[in-house]
Motif scaffolding. Structure first.
Motif, PDB file in Angstrom:
ATOM      1  N   GLY B  74     -21.420 -46.604 -26.811  1.00 42.27           N
ATOM      2  CA  GLY B  74     -21.563 -46.833 -25.371  1.00 42.27           C
ATOM      3  C   GLY B  74     -20.222 -47.070 -24.693  1.00 42.27           C
ATOM      4  N   SER B  75     -20.216 -46.840 -23.370  1.00 38.90           N
ATOM      5  CA  SER B  75     -18.971 -46.888 -22.592  1.00 38.90           C
ATOM      6  C   SER B  75     -18.288 -48.257 -22.634  1.00 38.90           C
ATOM      7  N   ALA B  98     -16.779 -43.114 -21.185  1.00 38.96           N
ATOM      8  CA  ALA B  98     -15.717 -44.007 -20.685  1.00 38.96           C
ATOM      9  C   ALA B  98     -14.457 -43.274 -20.227  1.00 38.96           C
ATOM     10  N   PHE B  99     -14.026 -42.292 -20.976  1.00 38.35           N
ATOM     11  CA  PHE B  99     -12.704 -41.692 -20.700  1.00 38.35           C
ATOM     12  C   PHE B  99     -12.752 -40.209 -20.344  1.00 38.35           C
ATOM     13  N   MET B 101     -13.363 -38.219 -17.869  1.00 36.25           N
ATOM     14  CA  MET B 101     -12.735 -37.619 -16.689  1.00 36.25           C
ATOM     15  C   MET B 101     -11.316 -38.163 -16.456  1.00 36.25           C
ATOM     16  N   ASP B 102     -10.805 -38.968 -17.383  1.00 34.44           N
ATOM     17  CA  ASP B 102      -9.431 -39.485 -17.313  1.00 34.44           C
ATOM     18  C   ASP B 102      -8.457 -38.321 -17.526  1.00 34.44           C
ATOM     19  N   LYS B 103      -7.505 -38.190 -16.595  1.00 34.58           N
ATOM     20  CA  LYS B 103      -6.569 -37.053 -16.667  1.00 34.58           C
ATOM     21  C   LYS B 103      -5.721 -37.063 -17.935  1.00 34.58           C
ATOM     22  N   ASN B 104      -5.535 -38.241 -18.509  1.00 33.78           N
ATOM     23  CA  ASN B 104      -4.714 -38.339 -19.717  1.00 33.78           C
ATOM     24  C   ASN B 104      -5.524 -38.161 -20.998  1.00 33.78           C
ATOM     25  N   VAL B 105      -6.813 -37.888 -20.837  1.00 31.84           N
ATOM     26  CA  VAL B 105      -7.689 -37.772 -22.008  1.00 31.84           C
ATOM     27  C   VAL B 105      -8.226 -36.346 -22.105  1.00 31.84           C
ATOM     28  N   PRO B 127     -17.460 -34.493 -25.145  1.00 34.12           N
ATOM     29  CA  PRO B 127     -18.253 -34.322 -23.915  1.00 34.12           C
ATOM     30  C   PRO B 127     -19.705 -34.758 -24.090  1.00 34.12           C
ATOM     31  N   ASN B 128     -20.374 -34.808 -22.959  1.00 39.97           N
ATOM     32  CA  ASN B 128     -21.809 -35.051 -22.901  1.00 39.97           C
ATOM     33  C   ASN B 128     -22.542 -33.946 -23.682  1.00 39.97           C
TER      34      ASN B 128
END
Lengths: 337, 337
Positions: B74-75, B98-99, B101-105, B127-128
């Motif tokens: 979980g997130s 959790a991460f 959509m983080d640009k660094n991930v 991904p989902n």
């Protein structure tokens, strides 16, 4: 008040029984009522209010004096028996696929195109269940915005395939839970805890008949041959109530709240659209509800003038039996009998 | 062969257990293996090949020497625990939201965008589930024709919501069959013999998080911010395997048989498309299959350059655990560890 002589053909099936129930609920003005089914059911007694009706098999002359015959016994029976009703001077309201695309047969959802009943040749077709539900929502959108294209995905209940299909889902479910062998008779694949992306047989274009019914019947009912429609029809392990997801491209700009208001004010349509309270149409909520339930109405940000929405409706009632009785009511109210 | 020290966080959940199973099945080169879960499971023994692993709870220093930590808890846990892995010098492959959509991930499906692993900061997102299945088919289409717009409808299994959700479907189904009261805990509405057009919570735009995950993750993985995507995500009473119906508008003309051939020749994709024999992907067929199953591929006559197709895949394996392990394999094979 004028009363009518009514026949129900296929009276012992899921839809036929629902027809009788609805005729009673809505106090349709009935003089004589005759019920027909296959020879397996001949002589069975069906109670209808204070009447005891004996199930008959169709034979020459049996429709003498009948004003309206409601049919729900499959296409083959419809093709065979409808001429007998016509010959006897009655009107057939047919729930099968037999006559729907016939140019001489009006295909009717009373709220949408009741006026098309002005011109018929004693046979009137009741549309496919999933089509009826959908056009109830397309009509008010067409009136306000115009329709360009519809992408349909259905989530259809097994009851659309009849009583045996319902029994098969129940039996397969029990077998699965008891780790017993899963038997298939009505469905070509396991339906318990599974989805089947095929309803009815395949056509040469690799669409199923159900999918092309939705496409072609939609165009006929909406009287719009240029309407762009595509469909994917899927059977899911739900007993009653069809769900549909529609992606609808309109011909003009819209305000999403206006669309919600339009549905809220459309007769026999019920807006259930409250994401904050997690309220939206469910298939289980259609059991005692004759309305088309619509919700999850939202802007499609991927395409201008386009919306997504979700609807559910009772496939046996508005999707079949109720719509047929409403056609009879329309004929009676407009002195067309 | 080099061996790696692995941690699995959330090892007792549906996806965590699948991760362990897949690490073993695929003979991932493991030196040390540590398993973490909540305090409820602390001290439990998990068998892994000939090892007996004791479930630990996460605490300061527990990730010392770990090369890769596979997360599926979980997130909230991911956000809290990932920094500990980073601090200890390891890489997190995180199955939560959790991460992503983080640009660094980097958000990775190895077959689609494995090369994006060249640039990371010790956190890699899985991904989902429904997104993974879909992009596996979008990638070869993008390569051959270019993509313009995708209308997604999902038919998702309850196992995507965890073991308790599976138990709830089973319990509700038994209660329904026994005419007992239907109890709801994990789902906000009855899921037995019903569909719920809501997965995860609602956002301000009236889409659910699941729907926007599919839209946003798809754009990120396909590295195409202009891709037009819209989604309707629906939970159906199926235990394992997600189904998806995609309406895909391509950027150029196509021949439908070419598309079938492309899928038939795409690694880890399996074409099951024979309408004459009523063969197409089913959710029950994904149980022991790690491929994306695709079928019902047909021209959408309502729109030029557009197709409809249906896919199913194992949401716990390729949709989650397998993809995470494949990311670890990619890192190992490319000397990125």
């Amino acid at each position: 008040m004028k009363e009518y002589n009514i026949a129900v053909v296929g009276a012992t099936g899921l839809v036929g029984r629902e027809m009788l129930k609805i005729l009673s609920e809505r106090n349709f003005p009935i003089a004589d009522l005759k019920v027909f089914a296959s020879s397996r059911s001949e002589g069975k007694i069906i109670e209808f209010e204070d009447r005891k009706l004996t199930v008959e098999v169709v034979k020459e002359g049996c429709f003498e004096g009948i004003d309206i015959a409601l049919f729900s016994a499959g296409s083959d029976i419809s093709k065979e028996v409808a001429p007998l009703v016509k010959k006897a001077g009655g009107i057939v309201i047919d729930n099968s696929n037999a006559f729907r695309m016939d140019k001489n047969v009006p295909l009717i959802v009373p709220e949408v195109n009741g006026e098309a009943l002005n011109d018929h040749q004693q046979i009137i077709a009741n549309p496919n269940c999933s089509t009826i539900q959908m056009v109830m929502l397309l009509k008010p959108l067409a009136d306000s915005y115009g329709l360009k294209r519809i992408v349909i995905n259905t989530y259809q209940a097994v009851s659309g395939a009849g009583k045996k299909a319902v029994d098969e889902l129940i039996e397969q479910t029990k077998a699965y839970l008891n780790k017993e062998e899963i038997k298939k008779e009505n469905f070509n694949h396991q339906i318990a805890f599974n989805a089947i992306p095929q309803i009815d047989t395949f056509l040469d274009n690799d669409y199923t008949k159900e999918e092309m019914k939705m496409v072609n019947e939609c165009k006929k009912i909406m009287a719009d041959e240029d309407l762009a429609v595509t469909a994917t029809c899927v059977r899911i392990p739900v007993i009653f109530g069809h769900g549909e997801s529609l992606n609808i491209e309109l011909n003009s700009t819209y305000n999403i709240n206006d669309i919600k208001n339009i549905f809220a004010n459309t007769k026999n349509v019920e807006l259930i659209d409250n994401p904050a309270q997690e309220k939206y149409p469910l298939q289980i909520d259609t059991e005692n509800n004759d309305n088309i339930l619509v919700g999850r109405i939202r802007r499609d940000y991927s395409k201008e003038n386009t919306i997504n929405l979700w609807l559910t409706a009772n496939n046996l009632r508005k999707g079949a039996a109720l719509n047929a009785v409403q056609i009879a009511e329309y004929l009676a109210e407009h002195d067309m009998l």
